[in-house]
Design an enzyme around this catalytic site. Structure first.
Site, mmCIF file in Angstrom:
data_model
loop_
_atom_site.group_PDB
_atom_site.id
_atom_site.type_symbol
_atom_site.label_atom_id
_atom_site.label_comp_id
_atom_site.label_asym_id
_atom_site.label_seq_id
_atom_site.Cartn_x
_atom_site.Cartn_y
_atom_site.Cartn_z
ATOM 1 N N GLY A 37 -5.674 -23.488 -7.249
ATOM 2 C CA GLY A 37 -6.925 -22.730 -7.131
ATOM 3 C C GLY A 37 -7.397 -22.699 -5.686
ATOM 4 O O GLY A 37 -6.853 -23.391 -4.810
ATOM 5 N N LEU A 38 -8.429 -21.918 -5.478
ATOM 6 C CA LEU A 38 -8.979 -21.753 -4.132
ATOM 7 C C LEU A 38 -9.490 -23.066 -3.553
ATOM 8 O O LEU A 38 -9.830 -24.000 -4.314
ATOM 9 C CB LEU A 38 -10.155 -20.770 -4.187
ATOM 10 C CG LEU A 38 -9.832 -19.303 -4.514
ATOM 11 C CD1 LEU A 38 -11.121 -18.539 -4.777
ATOM 12 C CD2 LEU A 38 -9.026 -18.663 -3.395
ATOM 13 N N SER A 39 -9.598 -23.112 -2.250
ATOM 14 C CA SER A 39 -10.271 -24.241 -1.604
ATOM 15 C C SER A 39 -11.703 -24.304 -2.136
ATOM 16 O O SER A 39 -12.379 -23.278 -2.243
ATOM 17 C CB SER A 39 -10.281 -24.007 -0.085
ATOM 18 O OG SER A 39 -11.026 -25.008 0.557
ATOM 19 N N GLY A 42 -12.515 -27.078 -6.984
ATOM 20 C CA GLY A 42 -12.664 -28.301 -7.781
ATOM 21 C C GLY A 42 -11.359 -28.991 -8.140
ATOM 22 O O GLY A 42 -11.318 -29.847 -9.022
ATOM 23 N N LYS A 43 -10.282 -28.653 -7.429
ATOM 24 C CA LYS A 43 -8.964 -29.237 -7.732
ATOM 25 C C LYS A 43 -8.982 -30.761 -7.600
ATOM 26 O O LYS A 43 -8.538 -31.477 -8.494
ATOM 27 C CB LYS A 43 -7.891 -28.673 -6.786
ATOM 28 C CG LYS A 43 -7.711 -27.168 -6.858
ATOM 29 C CD LYS A 43 -6.615 -26.684 -5.925
ATOM 30 C CE LYS A 43 -6.838 -26.967 -4.459
ATOM 31 N NZ LYS A 43 -8.005 -26.280 -3.869
ATOM 32 N N SER A 44 -9.463 -31.255 -6.456
ATOM 33 C CA SER A 44 -9.451 -32.704 -6.230
ATOM 34 C C SER A 44 -10.400 -33.409 -7.194
ATOM 35 O O SER A 44 -10.102 -34.511 -7.679
ATOM 36 C CB SER A 44 -9.874 -33.029 -4.791
ATOM 37 O OG SER A 44 -9.009 -32.394 -3.889
ATOM 38 N N ARG A 70 -0.772 -33.722 3.528
ATOM 39 C CA ARG A 70 -0.694 -33.149 4.869
ATOM 40 C C ARG A 70 -0.991 -34.192 5.960
ATOM 41 O O ARG A 70 -0.878 -33.904 7.148
ATOM 42 C CB ARG A 70 -1.639 -31.937 4.981
ATOM 43 C CG ARG A 70 -1.075 -30.701 4.327
ATOM 44 C CD ARG A 70 -2.043 -29.543 4.364
ATOM 45 N NE ARG A 70 -1.487 -28.318 3.808
ATOM 46 C CZ ARG A 70 -0.745 -27.452 4.476
ATOM 47 N NH1 ARG A 70 -0.457 -27.665 5.753
ATOM 48 N NH2 ARG A 70 -0.275 -26.368 3.900
ATOM 49 N N ARG A 84 3.503 -22.920 3.902
ATOM 50 C CA ARG A 84 2.927 -23.184 2.568
ATOM 51 C C ARG A 84 4.041 -23.303 1.540
ATOM 52 O O ARG A 84 4.006 -24.171 0.664
ATOM 53 C CB ARG A 84 1.964 -22.061 2.172
ATOM 54 C CG ARG A 84 0.676 -22.018 2.995
ATOM 55 C CD ARG A 84 -0.249 -20.971 2.406
ATOM 56 N NE ARG A 84 -1.254 -20.477 3.317
ATOM 57 C CZ ARG A 84 -2.569 -20.716 3.212
ATOM 58 N NH1 ARG A 84 -3.022 -21.462 2.238
ATOM 59 N NH2 ARG A 84 -3.417 -20.192 4.066
ATOM 60 N N SER A 111 -1.680 -24.031 -3.479
ATOM 61 C CA SER A 111 -0.429 -23.383 -3.955
ATOM 62 C C SER A 111 -0.688 -21.917 -4.307
ATOM 63 O O SER A 111 -0.613 -21.536 -5.473
ATOM 64 C CB SER A 111 0.187 -24.146 -5.123
ATOM 65 O OG SER A 111 -0.761 -24.600 -6.065
HETATM 66 N N1 LIG Z 1 -5.834 -21.521 6.425
HETATM 67 C C1 LIG Z 1 -6.148 -22.345 5.419
HETATM 68 N N2 LIG Z 1 -6.102 -21.899 4.120
HETATM 69 C C2 LIG Z 1 -6.407 -22.740 3.125
HETATM 70 N N3 LIG Z 1 -6.788 -24.039 3.296
HETATM 71 C C3 LIG Z 1 -6.829 -24.522 4.553
HETATM 72 C C4 LIG Z 1 -6.516 -23.703 5.656
HETATM 73 N N4 LIG Z 1 -6.656 -24.456 6.786
HETATM 74 C C5 LIG Z 1 -7.039 -25.680 6.405
HETATM 75 N N5 LIG Z 1 -7.134 -25.742 5.065
HETATM 76 C C6 LIG Z 1 -7.453 -26.989 4.327
HETATM 77 O O1 LIG Z 1 -6.208 -27.430 3.798
HETATM 78 C C7 LIG Z 1 -6.298 -27.697 2.425
HETATM 79 C C8 LIG Z 1 -5.206 -26.966 1.628
HETATM 80 O O2 LIG Z 1 -4.007 -27.626 1.700
HETATM 81 P P1 LIG Z 1 -2.890 -27.296 0.620
HETATM 82 O O3 LIG Z 1 -1.719 -28.106 1.004
HETATM 83 O O4 LIG Z 1 -3.438 -27.487 -0.733
HETATM 84 O O5 LIG Z 1 -2.617 -25.735 0.872
HETATM 85 S S1 LIG Z 1 -1.367 -24.847 0.392
HETATM 86 O O6 LIG Z 1 -1.106 -25.179 -1.013
HETATM 87 O O7 LIG Z 1 -0.222 -25.134 1.243
HETATM 88 O O8 LIG Z 1 -1.815 -23.444 0.568
HETATM 89 C C9 LIG Z 1 -7.616 -27.148 1.941
HETATM 90 O O9 LIG Z 1 -8.145 -28.177 1.113
HETATM 91 P P2 LIG Z 1 -8.933 -27.907 -0.247
HETATM 92 O O10 LIG Z 1 -10.262 -27.396 0.210
HETATM 93 O O11 LIG Z 1 -9.006 -29.253 -0.886
HETATM 94 O O12 LIG Z 1 -8.172 -26.917 -1.084
HETATM 95 C C10 LIG Z 1 -8.425 -26.874 3.194
HETATM 96 O O13 LIG Z 1 -9.378 -27.875 3.368
HETATM 97 N N1 LIG Z 2 -17.154 -29.664 -11.971
HETATM 98 C C1 LIG Z 2 -17.891 -29.801 -10.899
HETATM 99 N N2 LIG Z 2 -19.211 -29.973 -10.981
HETATM 100 C C2 LIG Z 2 -19.962 -30.095 -9.864
HETATM 101 N N3 LIG Z 2 -19.496 -30.084 -8.603
HETATM 102 C C3 LIG Z 2 -18.171 -29.912 -8.458
HETATM 103 C C4 LIG Z 2 -17.311 -29.765 -9.582
HETATM 104 N N4 LIG Z 2 -16.051 -29.601 -9.123
HETATM 105 C C5 LIG Z 2 -16.131 -29.663 -7.776
HETATM 106 N N5 LIG Z 2 -17.403 -29.850 -7.376
HETATM 107 C C6 LIG Z 2 -17.846 -29.967 -5.988
HETATM 108 O O1 LIG Z 2 -17.348 -28.842 -5.273
HETATM 109 C C7 LIG Z 2 -16.842 -29.233 -4.016
HETATM 110 C C8 LIG Z 2 -15.361 -28.845 -3.918
HETATM 111 O O2 LIG Z 2 -14.631 -29.598 -4.858
HETATM 112 P P1 LIG Z 2 -13.174 -30.151 -4.529
HETATM 113 O O3 LIG Z 2 -12.729 -30.932 -5.709
HETATM 114 O O4 LIG Z 2 -13.140 -30.839 -3.209
HETATM 115 O O5 LIG Z 2 -12.380 -28.769 -4.446
HETATM 116 P P2 LIG Z 2 -10.895 -28.478 -3.924
HETATM 117 O O6 LIG Z 2 -10.094 -29.736 -4.052
HETATM 118 O O7 LIG Z 2 -10.389 -27.384 -4.823
HETATM 119 O O8 LIG Z 2 -11.050 -28.011 -2.516
HETATM 120 C C9 LIG Z 2 -17.089 -30.726 -3.888
HETATM 121 O O9 LIG Z 2 -18.282 -30.917 -3.164
HETATM 122 C C10 LIG Z 2 -17.250 -31.191 -5.319
HETATM 123 O O10 LIG Z 2 -18.100 -32.296 -5.425
#
Ligand SMILES: Nc1ncnc2c1ncn2[C@@H]1O[C@H](COP(=O)(O)OS(=O)(=O)O)[C@@H](OP(=O)(O)O)[C@H]1O
Ligand SMILES: Nc1ncnc2c1ncn2[C@@H]1O[C@H](COP(=O)(O)OP(=O)(O)O)[C@@H](O)[C@H]1O
Length: 207
Positions: A37-39, A42-44, A70, A84, A111
Protein backbone atom coordinates in the site's frame (compact mmCIF):
# COMPACT_ATOMS: atom_id res chain seq x y z
CA UNK A 1 33.29 -15.66 -17.81
CA UNK A 2 30.64 -14.29 -15.48
CA UNK A 3 28.40 -16.91 -13.85
CA UNK A 4 25.96 -14.35 -12.40
CA UNK A 5 22.43 -15.68 -12.87
CA UNK A 6 23.83 -18.91 -14.34
CA UNK A 7 23.08 -21.98 -12.24
CA UNK A 8 25.61 -24.13 -14.11
CA UNK A 9 27.77 -26.20 -11.74
CA UNK A 10 25.59 -25.24 -8.76
CA UNK A 11 23.68 -28.06 -7.09
CA UNK A 12 20.82 -28.05 -4.59
CA UNK A 13 21.63 -29.69 -1.25
CA UNK A 14 18.69 -31.29 0.56
CA UNK A 15 18.42 -30.85 4.32
CA UNK A 16 17.24 -33.94 6.23
CA UNK A 17 14.94 -31.87 8.47
CA UNK A 18 12.04 -30.74 6.32
CA UNK A 19 9.58 -27.87 6.48
CA UNK A 20 6.75 -30.12 7.65
CA UNK A 21 8.80 -31.18 10.69
CA UNK A 22 9.53 -27.58 11.60
CA UNK A 23 5.87 -26.67 11.20
CA UNK A 24 4.88 -29.52 13.48
CA UNK A 25 7.33 -28.27 16.10
CA UNK A 26 5.79 -24.78 15.90
CA UNK A 27 2.18 -25.93 15.37
CA UNK A 28 1.65 -23.45 12.55
CA UNK A 29 2.15 -23.22 8.82
CA UNK A 30 5.02 -21.25 7.34
CA UNK A 31 3.71 -18.53 5.07
CA UNK A 32 4.16 -14.94 3.95
CA UNK A 33 1.72 -12.16 4.80
CA UNK A 34 2.62 -9.49 2.25
CA UNK A 35 1.26 -6.03 3.14
CA UNK A 36 1.24 -3.56 0.24
CA UNK A 37 0.00 0.00 0.00
CA UNK A 38 0.89 3.65 -0.20
CA UNK A 39 3.29 5.34 2.17
CA UNK A 40 1.29 6.25 5.26
CA UNK A 41 -1.50 3.75 4.55
CA UNK A 42 -0.80 1.83 7.77
CA UNK A 43 1.41 -1.06 6.62
CA UNK A 44 3.83 -0.91 9.55
CA UNK A 45 1.00 -0.34 12.00
CA UNK A 46 -0.77 -3.46 10.78
CA UNK A 47 2.49 -5.46 10.70
CA UNK A 48 3.23 -4.59 14.34
CA UNK A 49 -0.31 -5.21 15.52
CA UNK A 50 -0.48 -8.53 13.67
CA UNK A 51 2.90 -9.61 15.07
CA UNK A 52 1.70 -8.84 18.60
CA UNK A 53 -1.61 -10.65 18.07
CA UNK A 54 0.13 -13.77 16.73
CA UNK A 55 2.65 -13.69 19.56
CA UNK A 56 -0.20 -13.63 22.11
CA UNK A 57 -1.61 -16.72 20.41
CA UNK A 58 1.73 -18.51 20.73
CA UNK A 59 2.54 -18.21 17.01
CA UNK A 60 6.01 -17.33 15.78
CA UNK A 61 6.19 -14.47 13.30
CA UNK A 62 8.81 -12.04 12.05
CA UNK A 63 8.32 -8.64 10.46
CA UNK A 64 10.30 -7.53 7.41
CA UNK A 65 9.60 -3.80 7.16
CA UNK A 66 10.65 -1.93 4.01
CA UNK A 67 12.06 1.03 5.92
CA UNK A 68 14.11 -1.23 8.19
CA UNK A 69 15.45 -3.43 5.37
CA UNK A 70 16.67 -0.29 3.64
CA UNK A 71 19.01 0.22 6.64
CA UNK A 72 20.80 -3.08 5.96
CA UNK A 73 20.08 -5.74 3.35
CA UNK A 74 18.75 -3.16 0.88
CA UNK A 75 20.80 -0.12 1.89
CA UNK A 76 22.36 0.16 -1.57
CA UNK A 77 18.99 0.60 -3.27
CA UNK A 78 17.07 3.76 -4.13
CA UNK A 79 13.63 4.34 -5.57
CA UNK A 80 14.10 3.99 -9.33
CA UNK A 81 11.81 1.33 -10.84
CA UNK A 82 14.82 -1.02 -11.12
CA UNK A 83 15.83 -0.47 -7.50
CA UNK A 84 12.29 -1.04 -6.25
CA UNK A 85 12.09 -4.26 -8.26
CA UNK A 86 15.37 -5.47 -6.74
CA UNK A 87 14.19 -4.38 -3.28
CA UNK A 88 11.05 -6.50 -3.63
CA UNK A 89 12.91 -9.42 -5.19
CA UNK A 90 15.41 -9.65 -2.33
CA UNK A 91 12.70 -9.25 0.28
CA UNK A 92 10.57 -11.90 -1.41
CA UNK A 93 13.50 -14.33 -1.35
CA UNK A 94 14.13 -13.68 2.35
CA UNK A 95 10.42 -13.97 3.14
CA UNK A 96 10.34 -17.29 1.32
CA UNK A 97 13.22 -18.54 3.48
CA UNK A 98 11.41 -17.48 6.67
CA UNK A 99 8.27 -19.27 5.48
CA UNK A 100 10.36 -22.36 4.73
CA UNK A 101 11.71 -22.13 8.29
CA UNK A 102 8.08 -22.49 9.41
CA UNK A 103 7.54 -18.87 10.45
CA UNK A 104 4.75 -16.50 9.61
CA UNK A 105 6.72 -13.82 7.78
CA UNK A 106 5.03 -10.43 7.70
CA UNK A 107 6.48 -8.26 4.92
CA UNK A 108 5.37 -4.63 4.80
CA UNK A 109 6.62 -2.67 1.82
CA UNK A 110 4.98 -0.27 -0.59
CA UNK A 111 5.80 -2.82 -3.33
CA UNK A 112 4.05 -0.63 -5.92
CA UNK A 113 4.43 -2.81 -9.00
CA UNK A 114 2.09 -5.75 -9.53
CA UNK A 115 4.63 -7.83 -11.45
CA UNK A 116 7.11 -7.65 -8.55
CA UNK A 117 4.53 -8.78 -5.99
CA UNK A 118 3.40 -11.56 -8.33
CA UNK A 119 7.02 -12.72 -8.67
CA UNK A 120 7.22 -13.03 -4.86
CA UNK A 121 3.94 -14.93 -4.82
CA UNK A 122 5.32 -17.34 -7.42
CA UNK A 123 8.22 -18.28 -5.09
CA UNK A 124 5.84 -19.84 -2.57
CA UNK A 125 3.64 -22.92 -2.73
CA UNK A 126 -0.01 -22.31 -3.58
CA UNK A 127 -1.96 -20.33 -0.93
CA UNK A 128 1.12 -19.64 1.23
CA UNK A 129 1.36 -16.05 0.00
CA UNK A 130 -1.30 -13.90 1.62
CA UNK A 131 -1.46 -10.51 -0.06
CA UNK A 132 -2.98 -7.77 2.08
CA UNK A 133 -3.89 -4.53 0.32
CA UNK A 134 -4.04 -1.40 2.47
CA UNK A 135 -6.73 0.27 0.40
CA UNK A 136 -6.57 3.71 1.98
CA UNK A 137 -7.27 6.89 -0.01
CA UNK A 138 -4.22 8.89 -1.09
CA UNK A 139 -5.74 11.95 0.57
CA UNK A 140 -5.82 10.19 3.95
CA UNK A 141 -2.18 9.08 3.61
CA UNK A 142 -1.19 12.57 2.56
CA UNK A 143 -3.06 14.15 5.46
CA UNK A 144 -1.26 11.80 7.85
CA UNK A 145 2.16 12.41 6.29
CA UNK A 146 3.99 11.26 9.46
CA UNK A 147 7.44 11.74 7.90
CA UNK A 148 6.65 14.91 5.93
CA UNK A 149 7.55 13.13 2.69
CA UNK A 150 4.32 13.89 0.82
CA UNK A 151 4.88 17.59 1.51
CA UNK A 152 8.39 17.36 0.09
CA UNK A 153 7.11 15.40 -2.91
CA UNK A 154 4.41 18.02 -3.62
CA UNK A 155 7.09 20.71 -3.43
CA UNK A 156 9.12 18.75 -5.97
CA UNK A 157 11.90 18.17 -3.44
CA UNK A 158 11.51 14.38 -3.72
CA UNK A 159 11.16 13.00 -7.23
CA UNK A 160 9.39 9.73 -8.03
CA UNK A 161 7.30 9.51 -4.89
CA UNK A 162 4.70 6.73 -4.95
CA UNK A 163 1.18 8.05 -5.51
CA UNK A 164 2.43 11.50 -6.51
CA UNK A 165 4.72 11.09 -9.51
CA UNK A 166 5.38 7.36 -9.41
CA UNK A 167 2.66 4.74 -9.90
CA UNK A 168 1.01 2.44 -7.38
CA UNK A 169 -0.64 -0.58 -9.01
CA UNK A 170 -3.34 -2.00 -6.72
CA UNK A 171 -3.66 -5.79 -6.50
CA UNK A 172 -6.25 -7.44 -8.75
CA UNK A 173 -6.72 -10.60 -6.68
CA UNK A 174 -5.49 -10.05 -3.14
CA UNK A 175 -6.53 -12.33 -0.32
CA UNK A 176 -7.37 -9.49 2.09
CA UNK A 177 -8.31 -5.86 1.63
CA UNK A 178 -8.20 -3.38 4.50
CA UNK A 179 -10.44 -0.41 3.86
CA UNK A 180 -12.47 2.33 5.49
CA UNK A 181 -15.76 1.26 7.04
CA UNK A 182 -18.42 3.98 6.69
CA UNK A 183 -15.57 6.40 6.14
CA UNK A 184 -13.81 5.39 9.36
CA UNK A 185 -10.33 3.84 9.62
CA UNK A 186 -10.41 0.44 11.36
CA UNK A 187 -8.30 0.33 14.52
CA UNK A 188 -4.96 -1.49 14.38
CA UNK A 189 -6.54 -4.26 16.48
CA UNK A 190 -9.42 -4.59 13.99
CA UNK A 191 -7.03 -4.67 11.01
CA UNK A 192 -4.95 -7.40 12.65
CA UNK A 193 -8.14 -9.26 13.59
CA UNK A 194 -9.19 -9.36 9.94
CA UNK A 195 -5.90 -11.04 8.99
CA UNK A 196 -5.91 -13.43 11.95
CA UNK A 197 -9.49 -14.52 11.10
CA UNK A 198 -8.41 -15.30 7.55
CA UNK A 199 -5.40 -17.28 8.80
CA UNK A 200 -7.51 -19.23 11.29
CA UNK A 201 -10.13 -20.05 8.66
CA UNK A 202 -7.46 -21.22 6.23
CA UNK A 203 -5.75 -23.39 8.85
CA UNK A 204 -2.45 -21.49 9.03
CA UNK A 205 -2.42 -21.39 12.82
CA UNK A 206 -2.10 -25.14 13.25
CA UNK A 207 0.32 -27.65 11.72
N1 LIG B 1 10.35 8.12 -3.66
C1 LIG B 1 9.79 7.44 -2.65
N2 LIG B 1 8.62 6.74 -2.85
C2 LIG B 1 8.09 6.06 -1.83
N3 LIG B 1 8.60 6.01 -0.57
C3 LIG B 1 9.75 6.67 -0.34
C4 LIG B 1 10.39 7.41 -1.35
N4 LIG B 1 11.51 7.97 -0.82
C5 LIG B 1 11.57 7.60 0.46
N5 LIG B 1 10.53 6.81 0.77
C6 LIG B 1 10.36 6.17 2.09
O1 LIG B 1 10.74 4.81 1.89
C7 LIG B 1 9.76 3.93 2.38
C8 LIG B 1 9.36 2.89 1.31
O2 LIG B 1 10.27 1.87 1.23
P1 LIG B 1 9.83 0.51 0.53
O3 LIG B 1 11.03 -0.34 0.54
O4 LIG B 1 8.62 -0.01 1.19
O5 LIG B 1 9.47 0.99 -0.96
S1 LIG B 1 9.31 0.09 -2.28
O6 LIG B 1 8.51 -1.08 -1.92
O7 LIG B 1 10.63 -0.28 -2.77
O8 LIG B 1 8.62 0.98 -3.25
C9 LIG B 1 8.53 4.73 2.68
O9 LIG B 1 8.09 4.25 3.94
P2 LIG B 1 6.56 4.05 4.34
O10 LIG B 1 6.05 5.44 4.53
O11 LIG B 1 6.62 3.26 5.60
O12 LIG B 1 5.85 3.31 3.24
C10 LIG B 1 8.98 6.18 2.68
O13 LIG B 1 9.10 6.64 3.99
N1 LIG C 1 -5.54 1.94 11.90
C1 LIG C 1 -5.01 3.09 12.24
N2 LIG C 1 -5.63 3.91 13.09
C2 LIG C 1 -5.08 5.10 13.41
N3 LIG C 1 -3.90 5.57 12.96
C3 LIG C 1 -3.23 4.78 12.11
C4 LIG C 1 -3.75 3.51 11.70
N4 LIG C 1 -2.87 2.96 10.84
C5 LIG C 1 -1.85 3.84 10.73
N5 LIG C 1 -2.07 4.93 11.49
C6 LIG C 1 -1.17 6.08 11.60
O1 LIG C 1 -0.87 6.54 10.29
C7 LIG C 1 0.50 6.84 10.16
C8 LIG C 1 1.11 5.98 9.05
O2 LIG C 1 1.07 4.63 9.44
P1 LIG C 1 2.25 3.63 9.09
O3 LIG C 1 1.90 2.32 9.69
O4 LIG C 1 3.57 4.21 9.45
O5 LIG C 1 2.09 3.57 7.51
P2 LIG C 1 3.07 2.94 6.40
O6 LIG C 1 3.90 1.88 7.06
O7 LIG C 1 2.14 2.38 5.36
O8 LIG C 1 3.87 4.09 5.88
C9 LIG C 1 1.13 6.61 11.52
O9 LIG C 1 1.20 7.85 12.20
C10 LIG C 1 0.16 5.68 12.22
O10 LIG C 1 0.16 5.85 13.60
Amino acid sequence: MSTVGNPANIFWHENPVGKAEREKLLNQQGCVVWITGLSGSGKSTLACSLGRELQSKGKLSYVLDGDNLRHGLNKNLGFSPESRTENIRRTGEVANLFADAGLICIASLISPYRKDRDACRALLPDKKFIEVFMNMPLQLCEDRDPKGLYKLAREGKIKGFTGIDDPYEPPLNCEIEIQLKDGVVPTPHEMAGQVVSYMENEGFLEA
